[in-house]
Motif scaffolding. Structure first.
Motif, PDB file in Angstrom:
ATOM      1  N   UNK A 127      58.476 -26.257  55.670  1.00 46.74           N
ATOM      2  CA  UNK A 127      57.622 -25.815  54.574  1.00 46.74           C
ATOM      3  C   UNK A 127      56.643 -24.736  55.018  1.00 46.74           C
ATOM      4  N   UNK A 128      56.521 -23.740  54.173  1.00 49.82           N
ATOM      5  CA  UNK A 128      55.598 -22.638  54.364  1.00 49.82           C
ATOM      6  C   UNK A 128      54.506 -22.731  53.308  1.00 49.82           C
ATOM      7  N   UNK A 129      53.259 -22.520  53.722  1.00 52.51           N
ATOM      8  CA  UNK A 129      52.181 -22.395  52.757  1.00 52.51           C
ATOM      9  C   UNK A 129      51.489 -21.056  52.970  1.00 52.51           C
ATOM     10  N   UNK A 130      51.362 -20.312  51.893  1.00 57.92           N
ATOM     11  CA  UNK A 130      50.706 -19.007  51.928  1.00 57.92           C
ATOM     12  C   UNK A 130      49.428 -19.070  51.104  1.00 57.92           C
ATOM     13  N   UNK A 131      48.343 -18.596  51.678  1.00 55.67           N
ATOM     14  CA  UNK A 131      47.119 -18.362  50.912  1.00 55.67           C
ATOM     15  C   UNK A 131      46.915 -16.858  50.859  1.00 55.67           C
ATOM     16  N   UNK A 132      46.852 -16.328  49.666  1.00 56.14           N
ATOM     17  CA  UNK A 132      46.805 -14.877  49.495  1.00 56.14           C
ATOM     18  C   UNK A 132      45.769 -14.530  48.433  1.00 56.14           C
ATOM     19  N   UNK A 133      45.139 -13.378  48.570  1.00 64.23           N
ATOM     20  CA  UNK A 133      44.150 -12.943  47.587  1.00 64.23           C
ATOM     21  C   UNK A 133      44.801 -12.778  46.223  1.00 64.23           C
ATOM     22  N   UNK A 134      44.155 -13.303  45.199  1.00 61.95           N
ATOM     23  CA  UNK A 134      44.651 -13.255  43.829  1.00 61.95           C
ATOM     24  C   UNK A 134      44.294 -11.916  43.199  1.00 61.95           C
ATOM     25  N   UNK A 135      45.303 -11.201  42.731  1.00 61.74           N
ATOM     26  CA  UNK A 135      45.087  -9.886  42.126  1.00 61.74           C
ATOM     27  C   UNK A 135      44.130  -9.955  40.935  1.00 61.74           C
ATOM     28  N   UNK A 136      44.122 -11.076  40.236  1.00 58.35           N
ATOM     29  CA  UNK A 136      43.272 -11.210  39.052  1.00 58.35           C
ATOM     30  C   UNK A 136      41.896 -11.774  39.368  1.00 58.35           C
ATOM     31  N   UNK A 137      41.649 -12.140  40.612  1.00 56.98           N
ATOM     32  CA  UNK A 137      40.397 -12.777  40.974  1.00 56.98           C
ATOM     33  C   UNK A 137      39.351 -11.781  41.461  1.00 56.98           C
ATOM     34  N   UNK A 138      38.085 -12.214  41.432  1.00 58.55           N
ATOM     35  CA  UNK A 138      36.990 -11.331  41.808  1.00 58.55           C
ATOM     36  C   UNK A 138      36.899 -11.145  43.319  1.00 58.55           C
ATOM     37  N   UNK A 139      37.414 -12.091  44.113  1.00 54.94           N
ATOM     38  CA  UNK A 139      37.322 -11.953  45.569  1.00 54.94           C
ATOM     39  C   UNK A 139      38.102 -10.746  46.067  1.00 54.94           C
ATOM     40  N   UNK A 140      39.191 -10.408  45.411  1.00 54.22           N
ATOM     41  CA  UNK A 140      40.001  -9.257  45.819  1.00 54.22           C
ATOM     42  C   UNK A 140      39.289  -7.938  45.563  1.00 54.22           C
ATOM     43  N   UNK A 141      38.231  -7.960  44.767  1.00 59.26           N
ATOM     44  CA  UNK A 141      37.504  -6.736  44.421  1.00 59.26           C
ATOM     45  C   UNK A 141      36.231  -6.542  45.251  1.00 59.26           C
ATOM     46  N   UNK A 142      35.968  -7.490  46.149  1.00 60.71           N
ATOM     47  CA  UNK A 142      34.742  -7.421  46.954  1.00 60.71           C
ATOM     48  C   UNK A 142      35.114  -7.179  48.415  1.00 60.71           C
ATOM     49  N   UNK A 143      34.850  -6.000  48.926  1.00 55.09           N
ATOM     50  CA  UNK A 143      35.256  -5.641  50.282  1.00 55.09           C
ATOM     51  C   UNK A 143      34.436  -6.334  51.369  1.00 55.09           C
ATOM     52  N   UNK A 144      33.360  -7.009  50.985  1.00 54.76           N
ATOM     53  CA  UNK A 144      32.522  -7.674  51.973  1.00 54.76           C
ATOM     54  C   UNK A 144      33.128  -8.977  52.484  1.00 54.76           C
ATOM     55  N   UNK A 145      34.285  -9.379  51.940  1.00 54.47           N
ATOM     56  CA  UNK A 145      34.975 -10.561  52.435  1.00 54.47           C
ATOM     57  C   UNK A 145      36.419 -10.191  52.777  1.00 54.47           C
ATOM     58  N   UNK A 146      37.077 -10.938  53.669  1.00 62.04           N
ATOM     59  CA  UNK A 146      38.432 -10.561  54.114  1.00 62.04           C
ATOM     60  C   UNK A 146      39.475 -10.525  53.006  1.00 62.04           C
ATOM     61  N   UNK A 147      39.235 -11.255  51.910  1.00 61.46           N
ATOM     62  CA  UNK A 147      40.209 -11.255  50.816  1.00 61.46           C
ATOM     63  C   UNK A 147      40.142  -9.977  49.991  1.00 61.46           C
ATOM     64  N   UNK A 148      39.162  -9.130  50.267  1.00 58.83           N
ATOM     65  CA  UNK A 148      39.061  -7.843  49.595  1.00 58.83           C
ATOM     66  C   UNK A 148      39.726  -6.715  50.357  1.00 58.83           C
ATOM     67  N   UNK A 149      40.514  -7.050  51.381  1.00 59.52           N
ATOM     68  CA  UNK A 149      41.217  -6.044  52.180  1.00 59.52           C
ATOM     69  C   UNK A 149      42.724  -6.227  52.025  1.00 59.52           C
ATOM     70  N   UNK A 150      43.449  -5.148  52.106  1.00 54.90           N
ATOM     71  CA  UNK A 150      44.900  -5.214  51.972  1.00 54.90           C
ATOM     72  C   UNK A 150      45.320  -5.314  50.510  1.00 54.90           C
ATOM     73  N   UNK A 151      46.535  -5.790  50.298  1.00 56.71           N
ATOM     74  CA  UNK A 151      47.112  -5.845  48.956  1.00 56.71           C
ATOM     75  C   UNK A 151      47.021  -7.253  48.379  1.00 56.71           C
ATOM     76  N   UNK A 152      46.273  -7.447  47.287  1.00 60.55           N
ATOM     77  CA  UNK A 152      46.280  -8.751  46.623  1.00 60.55           C
ATOM     78  C   UNK A 152      47.574  -8.930  45.839  1.00 60.55           C
ATOM     79  N   UNK A 153      47.868 -10.163  45.464  1.00 64.19           N
ATOM     80  CA  UNK A 153      49.130 -10.460  44.805  1.00 64.19           C
ATOM     81  C   UNK A 153      48.913 -11.281  43.540  1.00 64.19           C
TER      82      UNK A 153
END
Length: 239
Positions: A127-153
């Motif tokens: 089993x694989x578990x992936x945690x990835x930044x949500x394209x529709x979420x606000x965390x992907x829009x804030x560069x001050x956290x790691x989820x705001x870097x790279x490509x959200x999905x």
């Protein structure tokens, strides 16, 4: 270019990072339990989440991409962290029962190659578990956290990548409903309120998407652009 390991260390040492590890980490444990007797690998920067399985799993290893850099982990005891290339990880085939992928897919040079390499390392029905930044979420829009870097999905984008790599998604969840601000009203105990409210009021807007997928050994031929894809079964809604 991947976020440097020092930036990731700094984030998870702060109140916002600790809140993220707690809120998302408990969903991982809900899905996988204590992993007793299993071999677990964390890929990317998964160490804040891997700690849950150190006491019970048979083996826990953290692999960090060379372009990110590596840290010693855990802080006490033998080092269990190593460094490697995303497309050629230094392990034999079918070695791990569980692979956790955090801060890995968003900044991968080639996500499809990365997932195929993960497929190689997983045991049959692993089993694989992936945690990835949500394209529709606000965390992907804030560069001050790691989820705001790279490509959200989006969920559909992750599902398509997994299916093409011969994984079958079986469960989905979201986490991090509070704003990505290191304030007392959004971190610590207050984060519980944000999570509870977000799940009820705006369930699609969590800052991260979590998906659990099973390795499949065979693909069925379907009339979809001439490619071989898995026959997916209905996935349970959440974990």
């Amino acid at each position: 270019m991947r976020l440097d390991v020092l930036a990731l260390q700094s984030f998870y040492a702060g109140s916002l990072g600790q809140t993220a590890a707690t809120m998302a980490g408990r969903r991982m444990v809900d899905a996988w339990g204590d992993c007793a007797g299993l071999d677990v690998m964390g890929l990317g920067y998964a160490t804040p989440y891997l700690n849950a399985w150190l006491p019970t799993a048979r083996r826990v290893i953290a692999l960090m991409p060379a372009t990110q850099g590596v840290e010693r982990w855990p802080s006490g005891g033998p080092n269990l962290a190593c460094i490697g290339d995303e497309d050629r990880m230094p392990f034999q085939e079918a070695l791990f029962d569980r692979i956790l992928c955090v801060h890995a897919l968003e900044e991968a040079e080639n996500p499809r190659i990365l997932l195929r390499e993960i497929w190689r390392l997983l045991a049959p029905e692993g089993r694989l578990m992936i945690m990835v930044a949500n394209r529709s979420g606000v965390w992907a829009r804030a560069e001050a956290n790691p989820f705001g870097h790279g490509m959200p999905y989006s969920r559909s984008q992750v599902a398509r990548l997994l299916t093409e790599a011969m994984f079958q998604p079986v469960a989905w969840s979201r986490a991090l409903y509070g704003p990505p601000l290191p304030w007392s009203m959004t971190t610590g105990g207050a984060a519980e309120t944000w999570e509870s409210l977000g799940e009820r009021a705006w369930p699609a807007l969590g800052g991260v998407i979590l998906v659990e997928a099973v390795k499949r050994l065979y693909a069925d031929t379907l009339p979809k652009g001439g490619r071989r894809v898995l026959l997916a079964q209905p996935a349970r809604a959440r974990f």
